[in-house]
Design a protein around this motif. Structure first.
Motif, mmCIF file in Angstrom:
data_model
loop_
_atom_site.group_PDB
_atom_site.id
_atom_site.type_symbol
_atom_site.label_atom_id
_atom_site.label_comp_id
_atom_site.label_asym_id
_atom_site.label_seq_id
_atom_site.Cartn_x
_atom_site.Cartn_y
_atom_site.Cartn_z
ATOM 1 N N SER A 186 0.811 -1.218 0.000
ATOM 2 C CA SER A 186 0.000 0.000 0.000
ATOM 3 C C SER A 186 0.842 1.264 0.000
ATOM 4 C CB SER A 186 -0.928 0.008 1.219
ATOM 5 O OG SER A 186 -0.175 0.116 2.414
ATOM 6 N N GLY A 187 2.075 1.125 0.498
ATOM 7 C CA GLY A 187 2.955 2.280 0.566
ATOM 8 C C GLY A 187 2.582 3.271 1.657
ATOM 9 N N LEU A 188 1.616 2.916 2.489
ATOM 10 C CA LEU A 188 1.179 3.792 3.559
ATOM 11 C C LEU A 188 2.032 3.600 4.806
ATOM 12 C CD1 LEU A 188 -2.699 3.334 3.256
ATOM 13 C CD2 LEU A 188 -1.322 5.212 2.339
ATOM 14 N N THR A 189 2.241 4.659 5.548
ATOM 15 C CA THR A 189 2.985 4.582 6.799
ATOM 16 C C THR A 189 2.016 4.245 7.919
ATOM 17 O OG1 THR A 189 4.569 6.238 6.041
ATOM 18 C CG2 THR A 189 4.457 5.822 8.409
ATOM 19 N N ARG A 190 2.267 3.155 8.620
ATOM 20 C CA ARG A 190 1.397 2.725 9.705
ATOM 21 C C ARG A 190 2.072 3.026 11.033
ATOM 22 N NH1 ARG A 190 -3.719 1.202 9.039
ATOM 23 N NH2 ARG A 190 -3.514 -0.519 10.500
ATOM 24 N N ASP A 191 1.362 3.680 11.920
ATOM 25 C CA ASP A 191 1.903 4.007 13.236
ATOM 26 C C ASP A 191 1.699 2.816 14.156
ATOM 27 O OD1 ASP A 191 2.903 5.174 15.459
ATOM 28 O OD2 ASP A 191 1.374 6.734 15.637
ATOM 29 N N CYS A 192 2.453 1.763 13.907
ATOM 30 C CA CYS A 192 2.354 0.527 14.685
ATOM 31 C C CYS A 192 3.732 0.104 15.168
ATOM 32 C CB CYS A 192 1.756 -0.609 13.860
ATOM 33 S SG CYS A 192 0.077 -0.314 13.304
ATOM 34 N N ILE A 193 3.795 -0.378 16.391
ATOM 35 C CA ILE A 193 5.018 -0.950 16.955
ATOM 36 C C ILE A 193 4.763 -2.421 17.185
ATOM 37 C CG2 ILE A 193 6.672 -0.867 18.856
ATOM 38 C CD1 ILE A 193 5.756 2.024 19.365
ATOM 39 N N LEU A 194 5.614 -3.272 16.647
ATOM 40 C CA LEU A 194 5.464 -4.716 16.810
ATOM 41 C C LEU A 194 6.615 -5.245 17.653
ATOM 42 C CD1 LEU A 194 4.589 -5.755 13.133
ATOM 43 C CD2 LEU A 194 3.032 -5.063 14.953
ATOM 44 N N LEU A 195 6.294 -5.930 18.729
ATOM 45 C CA LEU A 195 7.289 -6.549 19.600
ATOM 46 C C LEU A 195 7.078 -8.056 19.546
ATOM 47 C CD1 LEU A 195 6.907 -4.184 22.703
ATOM 48 C CD2 LEU A 195 8.422 -3.920 20.751
ATOM 49 N N ALA A 196 8.050 -8.787 19.072
ATOM 50 C CA ALA A 196 7.906 -10.230 18.897
ATOM 51 C C ALA A 196 8.947 -10.974 19.715
ATOM 52 C CB ALA A 196 8.036 -10.609 17.419
ATOM 53 N N ALA A 197 8.543 -12.081 20.317
ATOM 54 C CA ALA A 197 9.413 -12.823 21.224
ATOM 55 C C ALA A 197 10.549 -13.544 20.508
ATOM 56 C CB ALA A 197 8.588 -13.828 22.027
ATOM 57 N N CYS A 198 10.346 -13.933 19.244
ATOM 58 C CA CYS A 198 11.377 -14.707 18.544
ATOM 59 C C CYS A 198 11.151 -14.651 17.040
ATOM 60 C CB CYS A 198 11.383 -16.162 19.036
ATOM 61 S SG CYS A 198 9.797 -17.010 18.816
ATOM 62 N N GLU A 199 12.083 -15.246 16.296
ATOM 63 C CA GLU A 199 11.982 -15.301 14.836
ATOM 64 C C GLU A 199 10.902 -16.301 14.417
ATOM 65 O OE1 GLU A 199 13.546 -13.599 12.577
ATOM 66 O OE2 GLU A 199 15.315 -12.722 13.539
ATOM 67 N N SER A 200 10.587 -16.282 13.132
ATOM 68 C CA SER A 200 9.536 -17.155 12.611
ATOM 69 C C SER A 200 9.873 -18.632 12.714
ATOM 70 C CB SER A 200 9.239 -16.800 11.156
ATOM 71 O OG SER A 200 10.406 -16.919 10.361
ATOM 72 N N HIS A 201 11.170 -18.971 12.761
ATOM 73 C CA HIS A 201 11.586 -20.379 12.816
ATOM 74 C C HIS A 201 11.964 -20.817 14.229
ATOM 75 C CE1 HIS A 201 15.312 -18.027 12.460
ATOM 76 N NE2 HIS A 201 15.906 -19.025 13.088
ATOM 77 N N GLU A 202 11.788 -19.956 15.207
ATOM 78 C CA GLU A 202 12.241 -20.246 16.564
ATOM 79 C C GLU A 202 11.076 -20.582 17.496
ATOM 80 O OE1 GLU A 202 16.231 -17.455 16.884
ATOM 81 O OE2 GLU A 202 14.291 -16.590 17.416
ATOM 82 N N THR A 203 11.389 -21.291 18.562
ATOM 83 C CA THR A 203 10.415 -21.570 19.617
ATOM 84 C C THR A 203 10.861 -20.874 20.895
ATOM 85 O OG1 THR A 203 11.589 -23.603 20.224
ATOM 86 C CG2 THR A 203 9.775 -23.797 18.641
ATOM 87 N N LEU A 204 9.949 -20.680 21.807
ATOM 88 C CA LEU A 204 10.269 -20.018 23.063
ATOM 89 C C LEU A 204 11.215 -20.866 23.898
ATOM 90 C CD1 LEU A 204 6.729 -18.721 24.103
ATOM 91 C CD2 LEU A 204 8.572 -17.428 23.016
ATOM 92 N N PRO A 205 12.121 -20.241 24.638
ATOM 93 C CA PRO A 205 13.032 -21.002 25.499
ATOM 94 C C PRO A 205 12.262 -21.749 26.575
ATOM 95 C CG PRO A 205 13.166 -18.651 25.991
ATOM 96 C CD PRO A 205 12.348 -18.791 24.741
ATOM 97 N N GLN A 206 12.793 -22.907 26.976
ATOM 98 C CA GLN A 206 12.077 -23.749 27.938
ATOM 99 C C GLN A 206 12.899 -24.062 29.186
ATOM 100 O OE1 GLN A 206 10.161 -27.229 26.305
ATOM 101 N NE2 GLN A 206 9.841 -26.274 24.314
ATOM 102 N N ARG A 207 14.037 -23.399 29.366
ATOM 103 C CA ARG A 207 14.864 -23.691 30.539
ATOM 104 C C ARG A 207 14.085 -23.453 31.817
ATOM 105 N NH1 ARG A 207 20.844 -21.263 30.393
ATOM 106 N NH2 ARG A 207 20.626 -22.048 32.529
ATOM 107 N N ALA A 208 14.097 -24.434 32.700
ATOM 108 C CA ALA A 208 13.296 -24.370 33.925
ATOM 109 C C ALA A 208 13.739 -23.250 34.861
ATOM 110 C CB ALA A 208 13.365 -25.713 34.650
ATOM 111 N N GLU A 209 14.979 -22.754 34.698
ATOM 112 C CA GLU A 209 15.466 -21.693 35.574
ATOM 113 C C GLU A 209 14.798 -20.346 35.291
ATOM 114 O OE1 GLU A 209 18.683 -24.733 34.848
ATOM 115 O OE2 GLU A 209 17.324 -23.533 33.603
ATOM 116 N N PHE A 210 14.176 -20.228 34.130
ATOM 117 C CA PHE A 210 13.574 -18.963 33.738
ATOM 118 C C PHE A 210 12.065 -19.114 33.572
ATOM 119 C CE2 PHE A 210 17.918 -18.926 31.955
ATOM 120 C CZ PHE A 210 18.427 -17.862 32.681
ATOM 121 N N PRO A 211 11.325 -18.005 33.593
ATOM 122 C CA PRO A 211 9.876 -18.098 33.382
ATOM 123 C C PRO A 211 9.552 -18.509 31.952
ATOM 124 C CG PRO A 211 10.581 -15.804 33.493
ATOM 125 C CD PRO A 211 11.766 -16.630 33.890
ATOM 126 N N ALA A 212 8.386 -19.101 31.752
ATOM 127 C CA ALA A 212 7.965 -19.491 30.407
ATOM 128 C C ALA A 212 7.742 -18.268 29.529
ATOM 129 C CB ALA A 212 6.687 -20.328 30.486
#
Length: 258
Positions: A186-212
């Protein structure tokens, strides 16, 4: 919109001041309405293979320490309190394991109330499958017997702008990619901020020492998360101290931004 701050490119104190100034500029306009959709179920989704022992805490709460419904409510309430520390003037609404209809209603209500101010949408997708390649996130039907896909295009049309999205789920980069493809032509400027936990090929860390919800913890309780990270990785025991690059990065967990 992307916050960029490399703490290794300058002296530690200067890096801290620079990042703080950048954050204050980005958020100088008050946020009127925050909303988020935490999803948590006691049954793991079919595409998740958990290690043993595995990370369990959500918002620093062990969901297995109490009844499932009580745990869900406690996690949602705690997340609200954590955000209130950063923006006490905002109004908050928590939807626990919502349906598509409930999300649509919530987004529409938030935008109507916020008018031209920024709305925050926080998605905790730990109890549902990963986003699809086309950027669909998963919710539930009314009886909680099926996963229902929600296209990011629908979410964007309901929430509108200005907005900020937090996607705390595996393969969160899928959502970001879909959002980018949705608006680039569209070429339009969107006033959006995206915060993502990981890349598209990654899964969330599962180490028990840290929160899920490591990503959420970095955003909402950065000092507590940084101290936990330092302690578990043994930065002090190595004799490097707080001046080491490893430990300096631990001081800025809130800047993990896509």
């Amino acid at each position: 919109m992307i916050l960029v701050a490399d703490p290794f490119s300058m002296a530690p104190q200067k890096a801290l001041e620079s990042i703080g100034k950048t954050l204050s500029v980005q958020y100088e306009r008050p946020v009127i309405k925050f909303s988020w959709i935490p999803l948590w179920k006691s049954v793991d989704p079919p595409d998740v293979i958990k290690i043993s022992p595995c990370a369990r805490m959500e918002c620093w709460i062990d969901p297995f320490s109490m009844a499932p419904q009580k745990a869900l409510e406690s996690i949602g309430k705690t997340l609200s309190v954590q955000y209130e520390r950063w923006q006490p003037r905002a109004r908050y609404k928590v939807q626990l394991d919502p349906t598509v209809e409930e999300v649509k209603k919530l987004c529409s209500t938030c935008r109507k109330y916020a008018k031209t101010e920024r709305v925050l949408f926080h998605y905790n997708g730990h109890g549902v499958p990963k986003p699809t390649a086309s950027g669909e996130i998963w919710l539930f039907n009314k009886s909680y017997t099926q996963y229902i896909p929600l296209p990011i295009s629908d979410l964007d049309s309901w929430l509108k702008t200005p907005s900020i999205y937090v996607f705390d789920c595996s393969a969160a980069g899928m959502i970001v990619n879909a959002f980018t493809e949705l608006h680039d032509p569209s070429g339009l400027t969107r006033d959006c901020i995206l915060l993502a936990a990981c890349e598209s090929h990654e899964t969330l860390p599962q180490r028990a020492e840290f929160p899920a919800d490591v990503f959420t913890s970095c955003l909402t309780t950065p000092i507590k998360m940084a101290l936990r990270w330092l302690f578990e990785l043994g930065c002090y025991s190595s004799g490097r101290g707080m001046s080491s690059p490893c430990c300096i990065w631990c001081l800025f967990p809130i800047l993990i931004i896509v």
